[in-house]
Enzyme design. Structure first.
Site, PDB file in Angstrom:
ATOM      1  N   ASP A 224       2.157  -8.063 -13.283  1.00 58.29           N
ATOM      2  CA  ASP A 224       2.920  -9.292 -13.073  1.00 58.29           C
ATOM      3  C   ASP A 224       3.261  -9.972 -14.399  1.00 58.29           C
ATOM      4  OD1 ASP A 224       3.645 -11.264 -10.826  1.00 58.29           O
ATOM      5  OD2 ASP A 224       2.512 -12.551 -12.170  1.00 58.29           O
ATOM      6  N   GLU A 286       6.466  -5.645 -14.393  1.00 58.90           N
ATOM      7  CA  GLU A 286       7.510  -6.552 -13.891  1.00 58.90           C
ATOM      8  C   GLU A 286       8.094  -7.261 -15.107  1.00 58.90           C
ATOM      9  OE1 GLU A 286       6.537 -10.321 -12.499  1.00 58.90           O
ATOM     10  OE2 GLU A 286       8.123 -10.425 -11.008  1.00 58.90           O
TER      11      GLU A 286
HETATM   12  C1  NOJ Z   1       5.986 -12.773 -10.192  1.00 64.63           C
HETATM   13  C2  NOJ Z   1       5.561 -12.591  -8.771  1.00 64.63           C
HETATM   14  O1  NOJ Z   1       6.295 -11.539  -8.221  1.00 64.63           O
HETATM   15  C3  NOJ Z   1       5.799 -13.902  -8.070  1.00 64.63           C
HETATM   16  O2  NOJ Z   1       5.643 -13.799  -6.685  1.00 64.63           O
HETATM   17  C4  NOJ Z   1       4.872 -14.923  -8.653  1.00 64.63           C
HETATM   18  O3  NOJ Z   1       5.137 -16.187  -8.084  1.00 64.63           O
HETATM   19  C5  NOJ Z   1       5.058 -15.018 -10.169  1.00 64.63           C
HETATM   20  N1  NOJ Z   1       5.118 -13.736 -10.799  1.00 64.63           N
HETATM   21  C6  NOJ Z   1       3.896 -15.758 -10.773  1.00 64.63           C
HETATM   22  O4  NOJ Z   1       2.760 -14.943 -10.706  1.00 64.63           O
END
Ligand code: NOJ
Length: 571
Positions: A224, A286
């Site tokens: 993440d 991500e």
């Molecule tokens: C990306 C995640 O996919 C999302 O759902 C989340 O709110 C943010 N990162 C913060 O962790």
């Protein structure tokens, strides 16, 4: 357009890569544990629920699952606020439930990736609690970004950064006697303090976390917000916060909270850890870094194996955009020998069956659609979404599917404000309704409880819209032409014709404003963006996004077809 004319230039080509690792071509299905399946009937999905439904994923034909967070968490951001990285939240079950789920997945030949959330923890994490209870400058505070405020009495935040969920990126602490203290940084909700990745103790704590899960047998991680982990030294003001907001402006100087170079040695160490385990363990970052030539640096051979292709995800469904974005993808990822990923949905974006139903919305805006907004055209949306999926699944590389898209689920666009849970909704006073609409529990069996078989009780943490009954899985299994059967067929053929590890060439005679076609091995993939039917080249129809297409039929508007040809090379 004259036959053979290259309207937009030659475009990219990609060569097949044989015998390579699974993550180069695998199809990964994202499970959002809160909403997948609920075994104990409390309205919240759980790990035993997932285990009980894994057979259906095997039948779907995917290679791996990625689970969004199930760790101990106050659930302020649906689990992306982790209070203990090495335990399961009782909402979802226990570590033993996790082990059973993993064992069952492996038995079925499915790999399991889990979500690692390293940029921030929950404010309830022991590290943050210890930091709050320790004085300024203490080693405990060094785990996070604590700073004195600006202004005469420290009453102003330490810099001008904004939270991605709205409002400032700083919250001021309060001493037990009620007097104000230092500020701490949170690029997301105030309950998600950012960790200080310049601190070697944070780095080694996460290496232990990786090992904890690798030892348990996971096949890897979805990471993440990796592009946020390192911050520019001294946390300087963003030079252009008015224009950039919490984000960045593509092509302009790197903002102080994103894409700092210091992350790369961290990922190299993680990669070495993964590589020290048997099997083909993998990480997908991500990493919201654009252009893709920049993202490619994150998938060099000793860093992440994959990153999400946000360029593709963000594409408007029009021929020129896709032509450019697919070219950019192959060029960038091929330049470092990494696979491109292809993705149309996740738990943060408006479902493509609604997005393509006439809404002008960028998926990653995460603003959502609420009852007072213009509503999508459901039929058009699904028709285009099916076309988009079939177009995507023919591409060489690795593909992601988000739970429910195989049912053709639309977004819940009329969710009433009282059900909203996304912090975006609260931090913007409801101006941005947020992401709850794509996170609604799945309908498995029509009419079983109010949540259509999500559980036996009908309880659901977010209510389904009435229309979800029509999309229930049991209405689609074995039904010719259903969206579920289309996904299954596409995934089966993708394997049969080795499309994931295949090649890519544009079909120049089928590239233009109203048509886009490419060849991958023996399969031609063509989508009609126009309003008129299009005559197709010779070839046997093996899959079609619209039911009932026969060899020799023209291609209708919004339709994708896969044609099998004898000649593997570009015609
Ligand atoms: C990306 C995640 O996919 C999302 O759902 C989340 O709110 C943010 N990162 C913060 O962790």
């Amino acid at each position: 357009m004259a036959a053979g004319e290259l309207v937009w230039g030659a475009g990219a080509a990609h060569e097949a890569k044989a015998g390579a690792e699974w993550w180069r071509s695998g199809v990964i299905y994202q499970i959002y544990p809160r909403s997948f399946a609920d075994a104990n009937g409390d309205g919240m999905g759980d790990l035993p629920g997932i285990t009980s439904r894994l057979d259906s994923l095997r039948e779907l034909g995917i290679d791996a699952i990625w689970l969004s967070p199930f760790y101990r968490s106050p659930q302020k951001d649906a689990g992306y606020d982790v209070a203990d990285y090495c335990d399961v939240d009782p909402l979802f079950g226990t570590l033993a439930d996790f082990d059973s789920m993993l064992a069952r997945a492996h038995e079925l030949g499915l790999r399991v990736l889990i979500d690692l959330v390293p940029n921030h923890s929950s404010d309830k994490h022991a590290w943050f609690q210890a930091a709050l209870n320790s004085p300024a400058g203490s080693p405990e505070r060094e785990f996070y970004h604590f700073k004195d405020g600006r202004g005469e009495n420290g009453e102003l935040p330490p810099n001008n950064w904004l939270s991605l969920f709205g409002g400032p990126a700083w919250t001021r602490t309060v001493h037990p006697d009620g007097t104000p203290g230092q500020w701490y940084l949170h690029l997301f909700d105030s309950s998600q303090p950012d960790l200080n990745w310049a601190n070697p103790s944070v780095q080694s704590a996460f290496e232990d976390i990786l090992r904890f899960w690798l030892d348990r047998g996971v096949d890897g991680f979805r990471v993440d917000q990796p592009h946020a982990m390192a911050k520019a030294a001294g946390l300087p003001d963003h030079p252009d916060i008015e224009r950039a907001g919490a984000g960045f402006i593509e092509g302009e100087a790197s903002p102080p909270m994103w894409f700092q170079e210091e992350v790369h040695p961290i990922f190299r160490r993680w990669r070495a850890i993964l590589d020290s385990y048997p099997g083909d363990r993998a990480m997908c970052g991500e990493a919201y870094v654009l252009p893709l030539s920049f993202m490619a640096l994150w998938v060099r051979s000793d860093e992440f194996q994959q990153t999400f292709n946000f360029r593709f995800l963000n594409s408007e469904w029009d021929a020129k955009t896709l032509f450019d974005n697919i070219n950019e993808s192959f060029e960038a990822f091929d330049s470092v020998g990494a696979p491109s990923t292809w993705v149309l949905n996740n738990h943060d974006v408006l479902r493509h069956a609604s997005r393509f139903g006439g809404l002008k919305i960028k998926p990653t805006d995460s603003d959502g659609v609420g009852p007072n907004d213009p509503q999508p055209d459901r039929e058009l949306g699904l028709r285009r979404a099916r076309g988009a999926t079939l177009f995507m699944l023919g591409l060489a590389g690795s593909a992601y599917i988000y739970q429910g898209e195989e049912l053709g689920l639309p977004e819940h666009t009329t969710l009433a404000p009282e059900f909203r849970q996304d912090p975006t909704f609260f931090r913007t006073g409801g101006k941005r309704v947020g992401r709850d609409g794509c996170r609604v529990p799945l309908p498995w069996e029509a009419g079983i409880g109010a949540a259509n078989g999500f559980n036996a009780t009908g309880a659901a943490w977010l209510p389904q819209p009435d229309i979800y009954t029509e999309y229930s899985r049991d209405h689609q299994v074995g039904v010719e032409g259903s969206t579920l059967e289309l996904y299954k067929q596409a995934l089966r053929l993708r394997k049969e014709y080795k499309l994931g590890e295949g090649s890519f060439n544009w079909l120049n005679e089928y590239v233009g404003p109203s048509i886009l076609g490419y060849q991958n091995g023996k399969i031609l993939v063509i989508h009609n963006f126009g309003h008129q039917p299009v005559e197709l080249p010779a070839g046997e129809v093996v899959a079609s996004s619209l039911h009932g297409m026969k060899t020799g039929h023209p291609l209708a508007a919004d339709q994708t077809v896969w044609l099998k040809v004898e000649c593997e090379t570009k015609g």
